[in-house]
Design a protein around this motif. Sequence first.
Motif, mmCIF file in Angstrom:
data_model
loop_
_atom_site.group_PDB
_atom_site.id
_atom_site.type_symbol
_atom_site.label_atom_id
_atom_site.label_comp_id
_atom_site.label_asym_id
_atom_site.label_seq_id
_atom_site.Cartn_x
_atom_site.Cartn_y
_atom_site.Cartn_z
ATOM 1 N N ALA A 49 -14.153 31.734 -16.647
ATOM 2 C CA ALA A 49 -13.908 31.132 -17.959
ATOM 3 C C ALA A 49 -14.144 32.123 -19.089
ATOM 4 C CB ALA A 49 -14.809 29.914 -18.146
ATOM 5 N N GLY A 50 -15.114 33.025 -18.945
ATOM 6 C CA GLY A 50 -15.468 33.914 -20.039
ATOM 7 C C GLY A 50 -14.742 35.226 -20.071
ATOM 8 N N SER A 51 -14.009 35.560 -19.017
ATOM 9 C CA SER A 51 -13.401 36.884 -18.908
ATOM 10 C C SER A 51 -11.994 36.903 -19.477
ATOM 11 C CB SER A 51 -13.365 37.341 -17.449
ATOM 12 O OG SER A 51 -14.666 37.484 -16.939
ATOM 13 N N PRO A 52 -11.555 38.041 -19.986
ATOM 14 C CA PRO A 52 -10.187 38.170 -20.490
ATOM 15 C C PRO A 52 -9.194 38.328 -19.347
ATOM 16 C CG PRO A 52 -11.288 40.266 -20.681
ATOM 17 C CD PRO A 52 -12.323 39.289 -20.186
ATOM 18 N N ALA A 53 -7.928 38.311 -19.692
ATOM 19 C CA ALA A 53 -6.868 38.447 -18.701
ATOM 20 C C ALA A 53 -7.023 39.747 -17.912
ATOM 21 C CB ALA A 53 -5.505 38.413 -19.381
ATOM 22 N N ARG A 54 -6.669 39.654 -16.636
ATOM 23 C CA ARG A 54 -6.618 40.784 -15.706
ATOM 24 C C ARG A 54 -7.981 41.418 -15.412
ATOM 25 N NH1 ARG A 54 -2.030 40.882 -18.719
ATOM 26 N NH2 ARG A 54 -0.102 40.594 -17.532
ATOM 27 N N SER B 287 -17.470 25.957 -6.445
ATOM 28 C CA SER B 287 -16.106 25.628 -6.850
ATOM 29 C C SER B 287 -15.757 26.383 -8.120
ATOM 30 C CB SER B 287 -15.949 24.119 -7.072
ATOM 31 O OG SER B 287 -16.786 23.688 -8.137
ATOM 32 N N TYR B 288 -14.465 26.548 -8.355
ATOM 33 C CA TYR B 288 -14.005 27.166 -9.589
ATOM 34 C C TYR B 288 -12.648 26.577 -9.944
ATOM 35 C CZ TYR B 288 -11.091 30.133 -6.554
ATOM 36 O OH TYR B 288 -10.188 30.577 -5.629
ATOM 37 N N GLU B 289 -12.204 26.861 -11.154
ATOM 38 C CA GLU B 289 -10.924 26.338 -11.647
ATOM 39 C C GLU B 289 -9.839 27.372 -11.386
ATOM 40 O OE1 GLU B 289 -10.488 23.344 -12.719
ATOM 41 O OE2 GLU B 289 -12.622 22.834 -12.626
ATOM 42 N N PRO B 290 -9.065 27.231 -10.310
ATOM 43 C CA PRO B 290 -8.073 28.256 -9.983
ATOM 44 C C PRO B 290 -6.996 28.419 -11.049
ATOM 45 C CG PRO B 290 -7.819 26.333 -8.564
ATOM 46 C CD PRO B 290 -9.086 26.145 -9.306
ATOM 47 N N ALA B 291 -6.654 27.329 -11.759
ATOM 48 C CA ALA B 291 -5.610 27.454 -12.781
ATOM 49 C C ALA B 291 -6.016 28.461 -13.854
ATOM 50 C CB ALA B 291 -5.319 26.091 -13.409
ATOM 51 N N PHE C 168 -3.747 31.663 -14.675
ATOM 52 C CA PHE C 168 -3.185 31.929 -15.996
ATOM 53 C C PHE C 168 -3.623 33.280 -16.545
ATOM 54 C CE2 PHE C 168 -3.037 27.075 -16.663
ATOM 55 C CZ PHE C 168 -1.757 27.024 -16.138
ATOM 56 N N LYS C 169 -4.840 33.692 -16.198
ATOM 57 C CA LYS C 169 -5.352 34.982 -16.676
ATOM 58 C C LYS C 169 -5.014 36.144 -15.733
ATOM 59 C CE LYS C 169 -9.439 33.186 -19.126
ATOM 60 N NZ LYS C 169 -10.920 33.282 -19.216
ATOM 61 N N GLU C 170 -4.445 35.827 -14.570
ATOM 62 C CA GLU C 170 -4.150 36.841 -13.554
ATOM 63 C C GLU C 170 -5.410 37.642 -13.203
ATOM 64 O OE1 GLU C 170 -0.726 39.119 -14.923
ATOM 65 O OE2 GLU C 170 0.533 37.836 -13.661
ATOM 66 N N LEU C 171 -6.478 36.920 -12.928
ATOM 67 C CA LEU C 171 -7.732 37.569 -12.550
ATOM 68 C C LEU C 171 -7.689 37.987 -11.084
ATOM 69 C CD1 LEU C 171 -10.310 35.138 -14.224
ATOM 70 C CD2 LEU C 171 -9.183 37.136 -15.216
ATOM 71 N N GLU C 172 -8.473 38.984 -10.745
ATOM 72 C CA GLU C 172 -8.650 39.395 -9.356
ATOM 73 C C GLU C 172 -10.072 39.063 -8.934
ATOM 74 O OE1 GLU C 172 -7.362 43.294 -8.106
ATOM 75 O OE2 GLU C 172 -6.207 43.508 -9.957
ATOM 76 N N LEU C 173 -10.192 38.367 -7.820
ATOM 77 C CA LEU C 173 -11.494 37.986 -7.294
ATOM 78 C C LEU C 173 -11.709 38.727 -5.985
ATOM 79 C CD1 LEU C 173 -13.923 36.092 -7.796
ATOM 80 C CD2 LEU C 173 -12.711 34.334 -6.482
ATOM 81 N N ARG C 174 -12.715 39.622 -5.993
ATOM 82 C CA ARG C 174 -13.002 40.431 -4.812
ATOM 83 C C ARG C 174 -14.433 40.148 -4.356
ATOM 84 N NH1 ARG C 174 -10.533 46.376 -6.628
ATOM 85 N NH2 ARG C 174 -8.495 45.586 -7.343
ATOM 86 N N PHE C 175 -14.659 40.318 -3.056
ATOM 87 C CA PHE C 175 -15.990 40.083 -2.504
ATOM 88 C C PHE C 175 -16.487 41.363 -1.849
ATOM 89 C CE2 PHE C 175 -13.939 36.031 -2.854
ATOM 90 C CZ PHE C 175 -14.933 35.166 -3.270
ATOM 91 N N ALA C 176 -17.790 41.623 -1.973
ATOM 92 C CA ALA C 176 -18.378 42.848 -1.433
ATOM 93 C C ALA C 176 -19.507 42.496 -0.476
ATOM 94 C CB ALA C 176 -18.902 43.731 -2.569
ATOM 95 N N MET C 177 -19.503 43.128 0.683
ATOM 96 C CA MET C 177 -20.517 42.857 1.697
ATOM 97 C C MET C 177 -20.973 44.154 2.343
ATOM 98 S SD MET C 177 -22.440 40.848 3.367
ATOM 99 C CE MET C 177 -23.349 40.762 4.897
ATOM 100 N N MET C 178 -22.203 44.488 2.197
ATOM 101 C CA MET C 178 -22.834 45.628 2.846
ATOM 102 C C MET C 178 -22.116 46.930 2.506
ATOM 103 S SD MET C 178 -24.375 44.219 6.469
ATOM 104 C CE MET C 178 -25.244 45.755 6.763
#
Length: 346
Positions: free
Chosen positions: A254-259, A273-277, A281-291
């Motif tokens: 919610a707080g981040s700008p586009a991309r 949970s999160y709001e995928p819409a 709309f912002k074309e965000l990238e969601l990445r996960f990091a493990m070890m």
Amino acid sequence: MRAVVLRNGRLGVTDLPDPVPGAGEVLVEVLARGICGSDLHCARHGAAFGEAVRTAYGVGGFDPEQPVVLGHEFVGRVIARGPATTGRVPLGGRVVSVPALTRPGRPFPGFAGSETPGGYAERMVLTEALLIEVPDHLPTELAALTEPLAVACHAVARGGLGPRDVPLVVGCGPIGLAVVAVLRMRGAGPIVAADFSPGRRRLAEALGADTVVDPVRESPYRVRAEAAGAGRSARPTVAFECVGVPGVVQQIIAGSPARTRIVVAGLCMTSDSYEPAQAVFKELELRFAMMYSPEEFARAFARLAAGDLAVAPLVTRTVGLDEVPGVFAAPPASSDDAEVLVAPGP
């Protein structure tokens, strides 16, 4: 030997037989070990932690009903060798290692049974081929930070930062603070870091954050926007979620700008949970990091040994083995601690 044993969510100090090094393994005396957030997760959410591992990898997993000696951040001194070893690290030499064994079943010390104990024991077995010898000039308490720094190096690499990216670190526990230090080492900035704890905000400044934010007083996303600029010339954002609490990922969305690229390094052990819409709309990238990989572990140690990572402020407290159950029992938000080390002795 004495060890802190976890079973069914309860920790206690007890005596165990010394582990026996197998082929290609050495026995080490543990000199220092760190208390990691994933250790706390194992104690508080053992069944969920084990199921997450089994679901992700298809095998293995943490079994909360079996006695386990935690501790995967450690420095040890080689005191004996098993068969088929080369002796490349002399007896008495200090070492760090990726917390893994190459024996059949490939157990992970710190997450497996008491026959392959982790660092919360006085002694443990390690695979000789994975050992990294600690040079004389590097203090033991700093060498003990290799593992969390490797986690941070991997998380920062997952962010794929470019020269114009503005990093935002949400949560300044040990991993968040290590991320700040790695970002500073890489010359990224301005670095904005947010945490509710005044002590951890001070640590973030000491480790290289340009701006620290108390989320109670102001929005870290507004502060980040000021640092990034506005309009067409606004700099991109890479946000690091280092909290692991439900709702934080959505707050960042919610707080981040586009991309914006969002790297999730916090380990949330409950449903979220999160709001995928909003993310679409912002074309965000969601990445996960493990070890990390063994190569990333070795590179993190090399930078630490070279003095490129000035992380001494990360260590805020040292306790004995007998005090470990009390550290685990403390409420998560009750302390300004960052990295708590467990030293030899009571």
